[in-house]
Structures are given as C-alpha cells and as structure tokens.
Motif scaffolding. Sequence first.
Motif, PDB file in Angstrom:
ATOM      1  N   HIS A  42       0.829  -1.207   0.000  1.00  0.00           N
ATOM      2  CA  HIS A  42       0.000   0.000   0.000  1.00  0.00           C
ATOM      3  C   HIS A  42       0.865   1.259   0.000  1.00  0.00           C
ATOM      4  N   PHE A  43       1.903   1.287   0.858  1.00  0.00           N
ATOM      5  CA  PHE A  43       2.761   2.459   0.952  1.00  0.00           C
ATOM      6  C   PHE A  43       3.643   2.612  -0.276  1.00  0.00           C
ATOM      7  N   GLN A  44       4.075   1.522  -0.869  1.00  0.00           N
ATOM      8  CA  GLN A  44       4.953   1.616  -2.030  1.00  0.00           C
ATOM      9  C   GLN A  44       4.219   2.048  -3.292  1.00  0.00           C
ATOM     10  N   LYS A  45       2.900   2.009  -3.285  1.00  0.00           N
ATOM     11  CA  LYS A  45       2.145   2.523  -4.431  1.00  0.00           C
ATOM     12  C   LYS A  45       2.382   4.027  -4.592  1.00  0.00           C
ATOM     13  N   ASN A  46       2.644   4.724  -3.482  1.00  0.00           N
ATOM     14  CA  ASN A  46       2.892   6.167  -3.519  1.00  0.00           C
ATOM     15  C   ASN A  46       4.349   6.510  -3.803  1.00  0.00           C
ATOM     16  N   ALA A  47       5.237   5.529  -3.733  1.00  0.00           N
ATOM     17  CA  ALA A  47       6.664   5.791  -3.914  1.00  0.00           C
ATOM     18  C   ALA A  47       6.985   6.070  -5.372  1.00  0.00           C
ATOM     19  N   PRO A  48       7.882   7.012  -5.637  1.00  0.00           N
ATOM     20  CA  PRO A  48       8.270   7.270  -7.015  1.00  0.00           C
ATOM     21  C   PRO A  48       8.938   6.064  -7.657  1.00  0.00           C
ATOM     22  N   SER A  49       9.667   5.275  -6.850  1.00  0.00           N
ATOM     23  CA  SER A  49      10.363   4.121  -7.399  1.00  0.00           C
ATOM     24  C   SER A  49      10.526   3.065  -6.314  1.00  0.00           C
ATOM     25  N   ALA A  50      10.143   1.827  -6.644  1.00  0.00           N
ATOM     26  CA  ALA A  50      10.290   0.703  -5.713  1.00  0.00           C
ATOM     27  C   ALA A  50      10.578  -0.552  -6.518  1.00  0.00           C
ATOM     28  N   ASP A  51      11.323  -1.474  -5.893  1.00  0.00           N
ATOM     29  CA  ASP A  51      11.663  -2.722  -6.575  1.00  0.00           C
ATOM     30  C   ASP A  51      11.819  -3.815  -5.533  1.00  0.00           C
ATOM     31  N   GLN A  52      11.141  -4.902  -5.709  1.00  0.00           N
ATOM     32  CA  GLN A  52      11.218  -6.089  -4.844  1.00  0.00           C
ATOM     33  C   GLN A  52      10.999  -5.723  -3.367  1.00  0.00           C
ATOM     34  N   GLY A  53      10.040  -4.860  -3.124  1.00  0.00           N
ATOM     35  CA  GLY A  53       9.702  -4.503  -1.746  1.00  0.00           C
ATOM     36  C   GLY A  53      10.596  -3.447  -1.127  1.00  0.00           C
ATOM     37  N   PHE A  97      12.263   0.570  -1.284  1.00  0.00           N
ATOM     38  CA  PHE A  97      12.141   1.912  -1.846  1.00  0.00           C
ATOM     39  C   PHE A  97      13.471   2.244  -2.522  1.00  0.00           C
ATOM     40  N   LEU A  98      13.419   2.724  -3.750  1.00  0.00           N
ATOM     41  CA  LEU A  98      14.618   3.130  -4.462  1.00  0.00           C
ATOM     42  C   LEU A  98      14.745   4.646  -4.380  1.00  0.00           C
ATOM     43  N   VAL A  99      15.936   5.107  -4.001  1.00  0.00           N
ATOM     44  CA  VAL A  99      16.161   6.546  -3.843  1.00  0.00           C
ATOM     45  C   VAL A  99      17.339   6.964  -4.720  1.00  0.00           C
TER      46      VAL A  99
END
Length: 95
Positions: A75-86, A88-90
């Motif tokens: 749910h939270f990663q849907k709002n992240a600009p970039s995520a991969d395999q659980g 957060f990518l920064v």
Amino acid sequence: MSIDHDQVAKIAELARLKIEPAQMDQYAENLSSILDLVDQLQAADTDGVEPLANPLDATQRLRPDQVTETNQREHFQKNAPSADQGLFLVPKVIE
C-alpha cells in the motif's frame, strides 16, 4: 558577554545562515542573552552533586513487544516514485 556584528557574521557563516544587516542588532542581543544565561548556569555550585542517570531515578515501564499493525508495504509503495522487490529506491546522493 557582548557579541558584536563581526562575531554574529562569523557565527552565521559557520551555520550557513544568511542574516540581513538590519537584523544584526537583534541577533547580537539574542546571542549575548544566551551566553549570559550560560554564564549564570556555570556559576552554580555543583560540588558534591551526583549526576543522575534518570531524573526520576526510576525504571522505565516498557510495553510488551508485540506486533499491533498489519504489513502495509505494498500500500505504501504505491505512492513511492520508485520501488523494486519490496524496497524503496532513492537517488544516489554520494558519489
């Protein structure tokens, strides 16, 4: 203790602050007041006073270590600009 404009400018430079010339008197007065208070605190007689580990000198009550919320990673990663395999990518910030 009295602080002059040159000292305020040096402190501002070290703190990476921009202080307008019109505000120099106010900053000098405020910094002088802070240093006067520190001088008053240093004048207090603390001989024979044992330092406290806890101001209440009591043990802290801890709550039980139990999971109280459900996993909402997706749910939270849907709002992240970039995520991969659980994860957060920064953006890389250190070269």
